[in-house]
Design an enzyme around this catalytic site. Structure first.
Site, PDB file in Angstrom:
ATOM      1  N   CYS A   1       0.825  -1.216   0.000  1.00 43.95           N
ATOM      2  CA  CYS A   1       0.000   0.000   0.000  1.00 43.95           C
ATOM      3  C   CYS A   1       0.858   1.266   0.000  1.00 43.95           C
ATOM      4  O   CYS A   1       1.906   1.307   0.631  1.00 43.95           O
ATOM      5  CB  CYS A   1      -0.936   0.085   1.190  1.00 43.95           C
ATOM      6  SG  CYS A   1      -2.154  -1.213   1.251  1.00 43.95           S
TER       7      CYS A   1
ATOM      8  N   ARG B   1       6.239  -0.932  -4.091  1.00 44.54           N
ATOM      9  CA  ARG B   1       5.770  -1.534  -2.841  1.00 44.54           C
ATOM     10  C   ARG B   1       4.832  -2.711  -3.099  1.00 44.54           C
ATOM     11  O   ARG B   1       4.557  -3.492  -2.207  1.00 44.54           O
ATOM     12  CB  ARG B   1       5.023  -0.483  -2.007  1.00 44.54           C
ATOM     13  CG  ARG B   1       5.891   0.685  -1.610  1.00 44.54           C
ATOM     14  CD  ARG B   1       5.047   1.823  -1.051  1.00 44.54           C
ATOM     15  NE  ARG B   1       4.483   1.530   0.243  1.00 44.54           N
ATOM     16  CZ  ARG B   1       5.080   1.782   1.395  1.00 44.54           C
ATOM     17  NH1 ARG B   1       6.261   2.338   1.403  1.00 44.54           N
ATOM     18  NH2 ARG B   1       4.490   1.502   2.531  1.00 44.54           N
TER      19      ARG B   1
ATOM     20  N   TRP C   1      -2.785  -2.891  -1.532  1.00 45.09           N
ATOM     21  CA  TRP C   1      -2.361  -4.289  -1.526  1.00 45.09           C
ATOM     22  C   TRP C   1      -3.388  -4.985  -0.651  1.00 45.09           C
ATOM     23  O   TRP C   1      -3.365  -4.829   0.576  1.00 45.09           O
ATOM     24  CB  TRP C   1      -0.970  -4.370  -0.907  1.00 45.09           C
ATOM     25  CG  TRP C   1      -0.097  -5.462  -1.402  1.00 45.09           C
ATOM     26  CD1 TRP C   1       0.257  -5.706  -2.694  1.00 45.09           C
ATOM     27  CD2 TRP C   1       0.582  -6.443  -0.621  1.00 45.09           C
ATOM     28  NE1 TRP C   1       1.118  -6.767  -2.757  1.00 45.09           N
ATOM     29  CE2 TRP C   1       1.327  -7.245  -1.502  1.00 45.09           C
ATOM     30  CE3 TRP C   1       0.640  -6.735   0.737  1.00 45.09           C
ATOM     31  CZ2 TRP C   1       2.116  -8.311  -1.079  1.00 45.09           C
ATOM     32  CZ3 TRP C   1       1.424  -7.798   1.161  1.00 45.09           C
ATOM     33  CH2 TRP C   1       2.150  -8.569   0.255  1.00 45.09           C
TER      34      TRP C   1
ATOM     35  N   ASN D   1      -3.173   2.818   5.108  1.00 42.93           N
ATOM     36  CA  ASN D   1      -2.242   1.684   5.048  1.00 42.93           C
ATOM     37  C   ASN D   1      -2.333   0.961   6.371  1.00 42.93           C
ATOM     38  O   ASN D   1      -2.376   1.611   7.412  1.00 42.93           O
ATOM     39  CB  ASN D   1      -0.791   2.155   4.902  1.00 42.93           C
ATOM     40  CG  ASN D   1      -0.490   2.647   3.516  1.00 42.93           C
ATOM     41  OD1 ASN D   1      -1.359   2.635   2.644  1.00 42.93           O
ATOM     42  ND2 ASN D   1       0.723   3.084   3.319  1.00 42.93           N
ATOM     43  N   GLY D   2      -2.278  -0.355   6.345  1.00 44.37           N
ATOM     44  CA  GLY D   2      -2.278  -1.097   7.596  1.00 44.37           C
ATOM     45  C   GLY D   2      -3.585  -1.831   7.811  1.00 44.37           C
ATOM     46  O   GLY D   2      -4.340  -2.066   6.865  1.00 44.37           O
TER      47      GLY D   2
ATOM     48  N   GLU E   1      20.470 -22.847   1.452  1.00 47.65           N
ATOM     49  CA  GLU E   1      20.025 -21.487   1.121  1.00 47.65           C
ATOM     50  C   GLU E   1      21.228 -20.579   0.831  1.00 47.65           C
ATOM     51  O   GLU E   1      21.208 -19.789  -0.116  1.00 47.65           O
ATOM     52  CB  GLU E   1      19.154 -20.932   2.268  1.00 47.65           C
ATOM     53  CG  GLU E   1      18.659 -19.516   2.082  1.00 47.65           C
ATOM     54  CD  GLU E   1      17.903 -19.261   0.791  1.00 47.65           C
ATOM     55  OE1 GLU E   1      17.551 -20.195   0.074  1.00 47.65           O
ATOM     56  OE2 GLU E   1      17.707 -18.067   0.474  1.00 47.65           O
TER      57      GLU E   1
ATOM     58  N   LYS F   1      21.861 -18.665  -2.754  1.00 52.56           N
ATOM     59  CA  LYS F   1      22.027 -17.203  -2.825  1.00 52.56           C
ATOM     60  C   LYS F   1      23.289 -16.861  -3.602  1.00 52.56           C
ATOM     61  O   LYS F   1      23.295 -16.016  -4.479  1.00 52.56           O
ATOM     62  CB  LYS F   1      22.142 -16.667  -1.403  1.00 52.56           C
ATOM     63  CG  LYS F   1      21.271 -15.682  -0.776  1.00 52.56           C
ATOM     64  CD  LYS F   1      19.858 -15.429  -1.078  1.00 52.56           C
ATOM     65  CE  LYS F   1      19.117 -16.192  -2.075  1.00 52.56           C
ATOM     66  NZ  LYS F   1      17.777 -16.558  -1.798  1.00 52.56           N
TER      67      LYS F   1
ATOM     68  N   GLU G   1      22.959 -17.796  -7.443  1.00 50.83           N
ATOM     69  CA  GLU G   1      22.013 -17.051  -8.278  1.00 50.83           C
ATOM     70  C   GLU G   1      22.415 -15.594  -8.504  1.00 50.83           C
ATOM     71  O   GLU G   1      22.089 -15.040  -9.543  1.00 50.83           O
ATOM     72  CB  GLU G   1      20.570 -17.169  -7.781  1.00 50.83           C
ATOM     73  CG  GLU G   1      20.218 -16.403  -6.539  1.00 50.83           C
ATOM     74  CD  GLU G   1      18.752 -16.559  -6.140  1.00 50.83           C
ATOM     75  OE1 GLU G   1      17.874 -16.635  -7.000  1.00 50.83           O
ATOM     76  OE2 GLU G   1      18.504 -16.568  -4.918  1.00 50.83           O
TER      77      GLU G   1
ATOM     78  N   HIS H   1      31.972 -39.182   2.164  1.00 51.13           N
ATOM     79  CA  HIS H   1      31.451 -40.234   1.280  1.00 51.13           C
ATOM     80  C   HIS H   1      31.633 -39.866  -0.191  1.00 51.13           C
ATOM     81  O   HIS H   1      30.988 -40.457  -1.053  1.00 51.13           O
ATOM     82  CB  HIS H   1      29.975 -40.505   1.602  1.00 51.13           C
ATOM     83  CG  HIS H   1      29.780 -40.991   3.003  1.00 51.13           C
ATOM     84  ND1 HIS H   1      30.184 -42.239   3.418  1.00 51.13           N
ATOM     85  CD2 HIS H   1      29.302 -40.377   4.109  1.00 51.13           C
ATOM     86  CE1 HIS H   1      29.919 -42.384   4.709  1.00 51.13           C
ATOM     87  NE2 HIS H   1      29.395 -41.262   5.163  1.00 51.13           N
TER      88      HIS H   1
ATOM     89  N   LYS I   1      11.372 -13.156 -10.952  1.00 55.35           N
ATOM     90  CA  LYS I   1      10.940 -13.102  -9.552  1.00 55.35           C
ATOM     91  C   LYS I   1       9.851 -14.136  -9.281  1.00 55.35           C
ATOM     92  O   LYS I   1       9.828 -14.765  -8.246  1.00 55.35           O
ATOM     93  CB  LYS I   1      10.439 -11.692  -9.219  1.00 55.35           C
ATOM     94  CG  LYS I   1      10.055 -11.502  -7.756  1.00 55.35           C
ATOM     95  CD  LYS I   1      11.259 -11.615  -6.852  1.00 55.35           C
ATOM     96  CE  LYS I   1      10.895 -11.605  -5.383  1.00 55.35           C
ATOM     97  NZ  LYS I   1      11.938 -12.249  -4.564  1.00 55.35           N
TER      98      LYS I   1
HETATM   99  C1  AGP Z   1      15.178 -17.383  -4.459  1.00 52.29           C
HETATM  100  O1  AGP Z   1      16.209 -16.514  -4.261  1.00 52.29           O
HETATM  101  C2  AGP Z   1      14.779 -17.636  -5.820  1.00 52.29           C
HETATM  102  N1  AGP Z   1      14.731 -16.525  -6.627  1.00 52.29           N
HETATM  103  C3  AGP Z   1      13.774 -18.746  -6.067  1.00 52.29           C
HETATM  104  O2  AGP Z   1      14.405 -19.919  -5.679  1.00 52.29           O
HETATM  105  C4  AGP Z   1      12.385 -18.681  -5.392  1.00 52.29           C
HETATM  106  O3  AGP Z   1      12.524 -18.852  -4.014  1.00 52.29           O
HETATM  107  C5  AGP Z   1      11.485 -19.774  -6.001  1.00 52.29           C
HETATM  108  O4  AGP Z   1      11.328 -19.532  -7.366  1.00 52.29           O
HETATM  109  C6  AGP Z   1      10.134 -19.856  -5.319  1.00 52.29           C
HETATM  110  O5  AGP Z   1       9.414 -18.671  -5.462  1.00 52.29           O
HETATM  111  P1  AGP Z   1       8.135 -18.399  -4.595  1.00 52.29           P
HETATM  112  O6  AGP Z   1       8.570 -18.332  -3.178  1.00 52.29           O
HETATM  113  O7  AGP Z   1       7.621 -17.082  -5.103  1.00 52.29           O
HETATM  114  O8  AGP Z   1       7.180 -19.523  -4.819  1.00 52.29           O
END
Ligand code: AGP
Length: 612
Positions: A2, A27, A74, A100-101, A485, A489, A492, A508, A607
């Site tokens: 929002c 946002r 939103w 907002n909120g 994770e 990071k 990517e 192993h 994204k």
């Molecule tokens: C994370 O940094 C990625 N860009 C990617 O792995 C992401 O987490 C994945 O595509 C899942 O997306 P979501 O959480 O929107 O479902």
């Protein structure tokens, strides 16, 4: 989430407000609207979808007037639609509000307004209650808008920022802030109110930050701010030197780093809404009885990428606290495996965007087999949220950078809350343990701030190591979940080939790859597994690899075997992922920056992945 823009001056308000709303698009929103005080009274134009839809409407039905308010919504209460979009008008059309909120007690207020004042509501929103309430108070206060707002906010519970104009009070905007951001833009013969600086930066450089429980009265000629006791406060304006683009990023170089730094705030937001006055977890009105929970013979957590990694921590937490077997699966695998799911399965989908097709299809598969579906989602009203039986929002705020950071840590918080809730319901944890873990979670935002203070140290490390071509992440127990994770990071955003593996698995096979140029990021935050992890580090060091250890403060023994140690504050083993992931996020960011990569939009990635 929002955005608010308010303008009062001598120029036509419409274009200025729409321009401000566009600056707040980052946002995230699902509808937009504007109200202007015209010579025909208050006029509103609002439209579901993008701001372009609103602009098209304004081309057909433009608004002329020099005071107005605008909003990007939103959706929280009520679906995204034209009617639920802001601004909202009071029943007599004389008060317009953007907000907002969330107003937590809107149901009671709504009932009271309907019963005692004959108000008829036309939207599903909590915001309409504010407009109607101000209208009632406006009458009671003899047409004094600021007093009407003062009386109204005394009755609202929740976190919110509002901006109000009235048909019979020209050239004036009244705004109020409680736990939601609000700023004032100071101009010459024009003043602005907004939820964020980018909205006004094209027009003004002097900004006043509105503090909690302050009321703002804004006219073209002056701005007055009053504290909760009604006393006028004086405040030095800030002079903003950033460009508009910089401002959207809040002065940070990239959205990725901004979002890493937003984690303490995002986590507070996620927690705040879920712990009641008695210190108990509440699951947003999701009702699961002990009997129903006991009828589940397993829980499936299904997700992709970072969200899947959050699921790995979720498995640990739910199994430890609620003692129900949990399987974590990658959505694209789950759906093609004819999974063993039925009405005795609870299915948990995790997704930031709520639009990831693999996750959505997995959810549909589980639903068709009779499972109850609970989703942990960031984007309100997204497809995953809409198709689930229950939704538990992460409330991380919009995540713009492709690499997920604050969505991950807020997903973790949600998993811990679910685990605690289930554990208490099933009686598998003691009251003492329940309160202990909750306290540990509540302390996390402050501890993340401490980890963030180590950014220069991590930046320096990245400067020395950015040109390596092979990085391993290792850990045991929860540290192994975080290793996945950290590795994702790094690959990517920096495009360095990295690989995560449970530390016990190294011998192993993978240990064959260790050589002097190899970097091994070794997470050793689990007290219960520290000695085992220490032995793994010794083995790696014997192969001359460069070891960067992540350990809890005080575990200095590890320094002897590591090239560098990054310490995180002391905390219970259960919650370390919330802290240990932060140096890994920072490391990935600084390595990518050192390499000059396109950090916010890495190559080949999107994204939200809405294809298979
Ligand atoms: C994370 O940094 C990625 N860009 C990617 O792995 C992401 O987490 C994945 O595509 C899942 O997306 P979501 O959480 O929107 O479902």
């Amino acid at each position: 989430m929002c955005g608010i823009v308010g303008y009062t001056g001598y120029e036509n308000a419409e274009g200025i407000i729409v321009d401000g709303l566009k600056r707040l698009e980052y946002r995230g929103y699902d509808s937009a609207g504007i109200a202007v005080l015209t010579d025909k009274g208050l006029q509103v134009r609002k439209k579901k979808g993008k701001i372009e839809n609103l602009e098209k409407l304004l081309m057909e039905e433009s608004l002329t007037g020099t005071t107005g308010i605008g909003h990007t919504r939103w959706a929280t209460h009520g679906s995204p639609s034209d009617v639920n979009a802001h601004p909202h008008l009071s029943m007599d059309g004389k008060i317009a509000v953007v907000h907002n909120g969330i107003v937590e007690n809107y149901v009671e207020l709504r009932e009271d307004l309907a019963k005692n004042h004959g108000i008829k509501f036309i939207t599903e929103t909590d915001t309409e209650v504010i407009a109607q309430l101000i209208s009632v108070k406006y009458g009671e206060n003899g047409g004094n808008l600021e007093n009407a707002v003062r009386d109204t906010v005394k009755m609202l519970k929740g976190a919110y920022a509002i901006c109000v104009i009235a048909a019979d009070t020209p050239d004036k905007i009244v705004a109020y802030r409680k736990d939601a951001p609000l700023i004032v833009g100071l101009g010459k013969k024009r003043n602005f109110i907004a939820s964020d600086i980018p909205a006004v930066l094209k027009y003004v450089k002097e900004i006043l930050l509105v503090e909690n429980q302050e009321l703002v009265i804004c006219t073209p000629e002056q701005v007055k701010i009053y504290n909760s006791e009604g006393r006028e406060v004086s405040r030095e304006p800030m002079f903003i030197k950033w460009s508009i683009e910089d401002a959207e990023k809040g002065g940070y170089e990239h959205f990725t780093i901004k979002e890493i730094y937003e984690q303490p705030k995002a986590i507070k937001e996620t927690l705040m809404r879920r712990i009641d006055d008695e210190g108990h977890v509440k699951l947003d009105g999701i009702y699961i009885s002990a009997e129903e929970l006991n009828s589940y013979d397993k829980i499936y957590i299904v997700a992709c990428g970072t969200a899947y990694h959050a699921g790995l921590v979720g498995k640990y937490a739910i199994e430890k606290m609620a003692r129900i077997p949990v399987e974590v699966d990658i959505a694209s695998e789950f759906r093609y495996r004819d999974p063993l799911v039925d009405e005795h399965t609870l299915f948990i989908a995790i997704s930031q965007s709520g639009e990831t097709l693999d996750t959505l299809e997995a959810l549909r598969e589980a639903k068709s087999k009779g499972a109850r579906v609970l989703s942990v989602v960031n984007v309100v009203g997204s497809s995953v949220a809409r198709e689930s039986d229950d939704v538990f929002y992460t409330w991380a705020g919009p995540e713009i950078a492709v690499a997920s950071t604050k969505a991950y840590t807020t997903q973790l918080i949600c998993m811990y809350l679910i685990a605690l809730y289930f554990g208490r319901l099933r009686g598998t944890i003691t009251d003492e343990y329940y309160s202990f873990v909750l306290k540990e979670l509540e302390a996390i935002p402050e501890k993340i701030e401490k980890v963030l203070e180590k950014a220069p140290e991590i930046e320096n490390l990245a400067r020395h190591l950015y040109n390596r071509t092979q990085v391993f992440f290792i850990g045991r127990g929860l540290d192994s979940a975080v290793s996945y994770e950290g590795s994702l990071k790094l690959k990517e955003i920096s495009y360095i080939n990295s690989f995560a593996i449970a530390a016990g698995e190294l011998k192993h096979g993978t240990i064959a790859l260790m050589e002097p140029e190899t970097i091994v990021i070794a997470l050793a935050t689990q007290d219960a597994l520290f000695d085992k992890m220490y032995s793994n580090i010794v083995e790696i060091k014997a192969r001359f690899a460069h070891v960067v250890a992540i350990a809890k403060e005080g575990n200095t023994k590890i320094e002897a075997e590591s090239s560098e140690v990054i310490y995180i504050p002391q905390c219970a083993d259960e919650v370390t992922p919330l802290l240990s992931v932060v140096p890994l996020q920072l490391f990935a960011y600084y390595v990518a920056r050192e390499k000059g990569e396109d950090i916010d939009k890495p190559r080949n990635l999107a994204k939200s992945v809405t294809v298979e």
